[in-house]
Design a protein around this motif. Structure first.
Motif, short mmCIF file in Angstrom:
data_model
loop_
_atom_site.label_atom_id
_atom_site.label_comp_id
_atom_site.label_asym_id
_atom_site.label_seq_id
_atom_site.Cartn_x
_atom_site.Cartn_y
_atom_site.Cartn_z
N LEU A 5 23.68 57.02 -39.77
CA LEU A 5 24.77 57.95 -39.50
C LEU A 5 25.80 57.20 -38.67
CD1 LEU A 5 26.32 60.59 -39.11
CD2 LEU A 5 24.74 61.17 -37.27
N PHE A 6 26.97 56.99 -39.25
CA PHE A 6 28.08 56.37 -38.53
C PHE A 6 28.88 57.49 -37.87
CE2 PHE A 6 26.97 53.32 -41.82
CZ PHE A 6 26.88 52.15 -41.09
N LEU A 7 28.86 57.50 -36.55
CA LEU A 7 29.44 58.60 -35.78
C LEU A 7 30.75 58.15 -35.14
CD1 LEU A 7 28.90 61.50 -34.75
CD2 LEU A 7 27.73 60.47 -32.78
N HIS A 8 31.85 58.58 -35.74
CA HIS A 8 33.17 58.26 -35.19
C HIS A 8 33.53 59.29 -34.14
CE1 HIS A 8 37.69 58.79 -35.36
NE2 HIS A 8 37.53 57.59 -34.84
N LEU A 9 33.73 58.84 -32.90
CA LEU A 9 33.90 59.72 -31.75
C LEU A 9 35.35 59.86 -31.30
CD1 LEU A 9 30.90 58.30 -29.70
CD2 LEU A 9 30.96 60.49 -30.88
N GLY A 10 36.29 59.40 -32.09
CA GLY A 10 37.68 59.39 -31.65
C GLY A 10 37.99 58.05 -30.99
N LEU A 11 38.34 58.02 -29.72
CA LEU A 11 38.41 59.16 -28.85
C LEU A 11 39.71 59.92 -29.13
CD1 LEU A 11 36.13 57.50 -27.59
CD2 LEU A 11 37.01 58.00 -25.36
N HIS A 12 40.00 60.91 -28.29
CA HIS A 12 41.19 61.71 -28.51
C HIS A 12 42.46 60.84 -28.54
CE1 HIS A 12 38.44 64.94 -27.34
NE2 HIS A 12 39.28 65.75 -27.94
N LYS A 13 43.40 61.28 -29.38
CA LYS A 13 44.71 60.65 -29.50
C LYS A 13 44.63 59.23 -30.05
CE LYS A 13 47.57 62.67 -29.00
NZ LYS A 13 48.07 63.51 -30.11
N THR A 14 43.73 59.02 -31.03
CA THR A 14 43.63 57.70 -31.66
C THR A 14 43.62 57.84 -33.18
OG1 THR A 14 41.20 57.74 -31.46
CG2 THR A 14 42.43 56.63 -29.71
N ALA A 15 44.42 58.75 -33.72
CA ALA A 15 44.58 58.94 -35.17
C ALA A 15 43.32 59.47 -35.84
CB ALA A 15 45.04 57.64 -35.83
N SER A 16 42.52 60.22 -35.12
CA SER A 16 41.28 60.76 -35.70
C SER A 16 41.55 61.73 -36.83
CB SER A 16 40.46 61.45 -34.60
OG SER A 16 40.08 60.55 -33.59
N THR A 17 42.56 62.58 -36.69
CA THR A 17 42.86 63.57 -37.73
C THR A 17 43.23 62.89 -39.03
OG1 THR A 17 43.70 65.03 -35.98
CG2 THR A 17 44.20 65.63 -38.25
N THR A 18 43.96 61.79 -38.95
CA THR A 18 44.33 61.05 -40.17
C THR A 18 43.09 60.44 -40.82
OG1 THR A 18 46.49 60.55 -39.21
CG2 THR A 18 45.80 59.23 -41.10
N LEU A 19 42.19 59.91 -40.02
CA LEU A 19 40.93 59.38 -40.57
C LEU A 19 40.15 60.48 -41.27
CD1 LEU A 19 38.67 57.22 -40.80
CD2 LEU A 19 37.83 58.04 -38.60
N GLN A 20 40.07 61.65 -40.66
CA GLN A 20 39.31 62.75 -41.25
C GLN A 20 39.93 63.21 -42.56
OE1 GLN A 20 39.60 65.22 -37.79
NE2 GLN A 20 38.28 63.83 -36.62
N GLU A 21 41.24 63.29 -42.61
CA GLU A 21 41.91 63.70 -43.84
C GLU A 21 41.74 62.63 -44.92
OE1 GLU A 21 44.11 66.02 -46.54
OE2 GLU A 21 42.94 66.45 -44.73
N THR A 22 41.78 61.36 -44.53
CA THR A 22 41.57 60.27 -45.49
C THR A 22 40.17 60.35 -46.09
OG1 THR A 22 43.14 58.81 -44.37
CG2 THR A 22 41.47 57.76 -45.75
N CYS A 23 39.19 60.58 -45.24
CA CYS A 23 37.81 60.67 -45.74
C CYS A 23 37.64 61.91 -46.63
CB CYS A 23 36.83 60.73 -44.57
SG CYS A 23 36.67 59.16 -43.67
N PRO A 206 46.94 46.03 -41.01
CA PRO A 206 47.97 46.29 -42.03
C PRO A 206 47.95 47.70 -42.60
CG PRO A 206 46.95 44.15 -42.40
CD PRO A 206 46.16 44.81 -41.30
N MET A 207 46.76 48.32 -42.63
CA MET A 207 46.64 49.67 -43.16
C MET A 207 46.40 50.70 -42.06
SD MET A 207 44.34 48.80 -46.52
CE MET A 207 44.12 50.53 -46.97
N GLY A 208 46.55 50.29 -40.80
CA GLY A 208 46.47 51.22 -39.70
C GLY A 208 45.06 51.47 -39.16
N PRO A 209 44.96 52.34 -38.15
CA PRO A 209 43.68 52.60 -37.48
C PRO A 209 42.60 53.15 -38.41
CG PRO A 209 45.50 53.44 -36.15
CD PRO A 209 46.08 53.04 -37.48
N THR A 210 42.99 53.94 -39.40
CA THR A 210 42.00 54.52 -40.32
C THR A 210 41.23 53.43 -41.05
OG1 THR A 210 43.15 56.62 -40.64
CG2 THR A 210 41.71 55.89 -42.42
N ALA A 211 41.96 52.49 -41.65
CA ALA A 211 41.31 51.39 -42.37
C ALA A 211 40.51 50.52 -41.41
CB ALA A 211 42.36 50.56 -43.10
N TYR A 212 41.01 50.34 -40.21
CA TYR A 212 40.30 49.53 -39.22
C TYR A 212 38.91 50.11 -38.94
CZ TYR A 212 39.42 47.06 -34.80
OH TYR A 212 38.88 46.29 -33.80
#
Length: 334
Positions: A5-23, A206-212
């Protein structure tokens, strides 16, 4: 061999919502690579695709789900029934036989006891847990957190609107948002199974925090279509006006939504509304010692790479601009 289980914890204000929408929008591609990104349902709130896993996890495994602000805003009546449903949905995902990705910045706020409740549940399904989080520098986080919480309806006496102070400043009201305690708790709890990375480092990908984040998890991002930025920030003027309004009409009163709360959705650029929110010099001077203490704590916890020596401050708002804004947004039109 256990799945992970890969648990992404944010943290807050680090583009988490964009990652969630991408997934959410790339579930099929993730599945092809052996990763499940589950979406949750909440029938009581008529929500069918909950991609921010903070919501089910904080509610189902938190010590006081009744006071959880999402449950209050959604008007959840039977919390026990809802939490049982959340656990059943999580169990179904854990029975998939694939690696799992969960993402929720709010998960980072769980206490050690709440984390025990959650991780024990997961490990019953023979899963290892690897946690990862992005971290903003102390001042950058505090500034962004103020903006986000004000947008959500909170009020902060520290944040002024021109020469208008919203209430008397106390030591408690000057305390800046920080994640030092949460980082300490998470590091102690997960030990070697958690990885923190500087947010500024993820931003230069190059593809932002989500790809990172996805690449560090092990996802090939070649065929992953990244979602557009989901959580749009308010400008300096919007933030300060909204804070002024929130003092009089908070979004939540006694656990229920305030029907008189007003959200400033749009403000003309002609008002100088294209400037990012930062503390002004007076505000920063009041909290500069706290910022420095937090920087020292981060340096011990995480290292110098998580610090940023740049101090961005907002310029004073002209009195004429304040008068015009009051007239446009707060004075009833004839």
């Amino acid at each position: 061999m256990p799945n992970t289980l890969f648990l992404h914890l944010g943290l807050h204000k680090t583009a988490s919502t964009t990652l969630q929408e991408t997934c959410r929008t790339n579930q099929k591609q993730l599945k092809k690579q052996g990763f499940i990104y589950p979406l949750f349902r909440c029938g009581q709130a008529n929500k069918t695709e909950i991609s921010n896993h903070s919501i089910p996890i904080r509610s189902a495994f938190g010590n006081n789900p009744t006071s959880y602000w999402i449950n209050q805003i959604w008007g959840i009546k039977d919390i026990e029934q809802m939490n049982n449903s959340y656990k059943q949905q999580l169990a179904s995902a854990l029975k998939s036989g694939d690696n799992l990705i969960l993402s929720g910045e709010g998960i980072s706020l769980l206490s050690a006891k709440e984390l025990v409740n959650f991780t024990h549940f997961v490990k019953e399904f023979d899963y290892d847990i690897k946690a990862i989080g992005l971290v903003r520098s102390p001042l950058e986080f505090a500034t962004s957190a103020y903006q986000e919480m004000i947008k959500g309806g909170d009020h902060f006496p520290l944040i002024s609107f021109g020469n208008f102070t919203t209430s008397y400043l106390t030591e408690a009201s000057q305390k800046i948002p920080t994640r030092s305690l949460q980082i300490s708790t998470l590091r102690k709890f997960f030990e070697t199974n958690i990885e923190f990375q500087p947010f500024h480092k993820a931003c230069v990908h190059p593809m932002g925090p989500t790809a990172y984040i996805l690449e560090r998890i092990g996802v090939s991002t070649n065929l992953i279509k990244s979602a557009e930025k989901q959580n749009k920030s308010m400008s300096n003027l919007q933030t300060r006006l909204q804070n002024f309004i929130n003092k009089a009409e908070p979004k939540i009163i006694n656990g229920t939504t305030n029907i008189n709360h007003r959200q400033i959705i749009h403000m003309p650029i002609s008002r100088g509304n294209n400037c990012k929110f930062h503390l002004n010099k007076n505000e920063y001077d009041l909290v500069s010692d706290q910022v420095e203490n937090c920087r020292n704590h981060y340096k011990k916890l995480l290292g110098a790479d998580f610090l940023d020596d740049t101090i961005h401050l907002s310029k004073p708002i002209k009195n004429q601009t304040i008068i015009e804004i009051f007239n446009d947004f707060l004075v009833p039109q004839q």
